[in-house]
Design a protein around this motif. Structure first.
Motif, short mmCIF file in Angstrom:
data_model
loop_
_atom_site.label_atom_id
_atom_site.label_comp_id
_atom_site.label_asym_id
_atom_site.label_seq_id
_atom_site.Cartn_x
_atom_site.Cartn_y
_atom_site.Cartn_z
N GLU A 1 13.11 0.90 0.10
CA GLU A 1 11.77 1.98 0.81
C GLU A 1 10.67 1.14 1.26
O GLU A 1 10.13 0.04 0.35
CB GLU A 1 11.30 3.06 -0.13
N PRO A 2 10.09 1.48 2.13
CA PRO A 2 8.66 0.68 2.69
C PRO A 2 7.50 0.83 1.80
O PRO A 2 7.39 1.97 1.24
CB PRO A 2 8.41 1.15 4.13
N ILE A 3 6.87 -0.06 1.64
CA ILE A 3 5.46 -0.02 0.68
C ILE A 3 4.41 0.43 1.47
O ILE A 3 4.22 0.21 2.79
CB ILE A 3 5.44 -1.47 0.23
N GLN B 1 6.52 5.59 -0.64
CA GLN B 1 5.90 4.46 -0.98
C GLN B 1 6.61 3.85 -2.16
O GLN B 1 7.06 4.65 -3.14
CB GLN B 1 4.38 4.64 -1.14
N MET B 2 6.54 2.52 -2.32
CA MET B 2 6.96 1.55 -3.55
C MET B 2 5.57 1.00 -4.06
O MET B 2 4.94 0.57 -3.37
CB MET B 2 7.88 0.57 -3.06
N ALA C 1 8.24 -3.61 -4.97
CA ALA C 1 8.55 -4.31 -3.86
C ALA C 1 8.94 -5.57 -4.19
O ALA C 1 9.75 -6.05 -3.49
CB ALA C 1 7.35 -4.05 -2.86
N ALA C 2 8.25 -6.13 -5.16
CA ALA C 2 8.47 -8.00 -5.54
C ALA C 2 10.13 -7.63 -6.20
O ALA C 2 10.72 -8.72 -5.71
CB ALA C 2 7.60 -8.00 -6.81
N LEU C 3 10.28 -6.54 -6.79
CA LEU C 3 11.66 -6.69 -7.37
C LEU C 3 12.76 -6.65 -6.36
O LEU C 3 13.85 -7.19 -6.37
CB LEU C 3 12.04 -5.74 -8.45
#
Length: 335
Positions: free
Chosen positions: A5-7, A66-67, A72-74
């Motif tokens: 998913e997009p951040i 949102q993440m 997002a890093a994962l």
């Protein structure tokens, strides 16, 4: 591969081009194409390639949810593993095979040196020379025997002495952590002792002493100490490489732009598909500042580090981080 998913990037709109990239999207020789019709659920960074190019990754749709920065890093770590394994899988397998063979040879060499050291120590135990090689060899032999016993009885130590068995997602108790720290201390001590042994063999015969030089008086012990010391110092490079892991090394090289594959984005893709985030832009929230999901550093729009935002999927990265990524893979790290 699960959908990523997009951040969220806040309400700011980055509308400054990163750099001017020459060429029009529809003309021959123009390497990139930006999908202007992609909205919040767009397909991310797209690079135009010939129709018969089968290496182009099919773009996966994203959702508008949102993440968090950690999610997002994962997601990027998973994508890095996928991309690097696909591009350098053969080299990784060769390294693992080489590491296995080297580990076997190291164990055999250490065993042989230990036996040699014990023989020479018993042979020259009553002969004193200008440096304390007998003391050094005795300590190293004792540590080597201890390490062998611990390796053989490892399961029994954990099960019957420490009364603990590893379980997923369960932290070890304090007694286990103390034992592991002690093992690390022993490993560091061995390296330091090897440096000391190398130094002792180097200064033997060069200093004034009432005892004869070890090189001539106890030649067998002198040689085994020197071999064991050099072996211990040089093998630390292999141990460190194995501890860090080849995948971490590849990730480090990738983020610094030291890797390049045949799946890299064409020249100008970064400038065509991103815009620079201006300094008055607020990213993320006060509770959780937005991070670059590639290097996991917080964004600082007032620093010299340029921050860019992809045009179609709205993901934000450091420009240098995304540049290193596009040298290995042509798709957005989060798409």
């Amino acid at each position: 591969m699960p959908v990523v998913e997009p951040i969220g990037v806040g309400a700011c709109r980055a509308d400054t081009p990163a750099e001017s990239g020459g060429g029009n999207p529809g003309e021959p020789g123009s390497p990139v194409h930006v999908d202007d019709n992609a909205g919040a659920g767009g397909h991310g960074l797209q690079v135009e390639t010939p129709e018969d190019d089968h290496d182009l990754r099919s773009q996966r749709p994203s959702t508008s949810t949102q993440m968090s920065s950690s999610q997002a890093a994962l997601a990027v770590r998973e994508r890095e593993t996928e991309v690097l394994s696909g591009s350098f899988g053969c080299w990784i397998n060769c390294y693992m095979f080489f590491a296995l063979i080297t580990m076997v040879l190291v164990v055999l060499a250490r065993t042989g040196i230990l036996i040699w050291m014990i023989i020479e120590l018993l042979r020259y135990k009553d002969k004193q020379c200008d440096v304390p090689l007998q003391t050094w060899a005795g300590i190293m032999a004792g540590i080597a025997i201890y390490g062998t016993i611990v390796l053989i009885l490892r399961r029994c130590i954990y099960k019957h002495i420490l009364r603990w068995e590893p379980q997923p997602n369960v932290d070890p108790p304090r007694r286990v952590l103390i034992y592991l720290h002690f093992q690390n201390f022993v490993g560091i001590s061995v390296f330091i002792l090897c440096c000391v042994g190398w130094y002792l063999t180097d200064i033997s015969g060069r200093q004034s002493s009432k005892h004869p030089a070890c090189r001539a008086y106890v030649p067998g012990l002198f040689e085994v100490v020197r071999v064991r010391a050099i072996f211990g110092v040089t093998s630390i490079l292999f141990v460190l490489t194995s501890f860090v892991g080849v995948m971490r090394i590849l990730r480090w090289m990738m983020r610094r732009g030291l890797l390049r594959t045949d799946k890299a984005a064409p020249a100008g893709s970064l400038e065509k598909n991103t815009t620079v985030v201006s300094g008055d832009c607020k990213l993320g929230s006060e509770e959780e500042p937005l991070q670059c999901s590639i290097c996991i550093d917080d964004f600082d729009l007032e620093s010299e580090e340029v921050v860019v935002k992809t045009k179609t999927c709205g993901h934000v990265f450091h420009k240098s981080c995304l540049e290193g990524w596009l040298k290995v893979d042509r798709s957005c790290p989060l798409c």
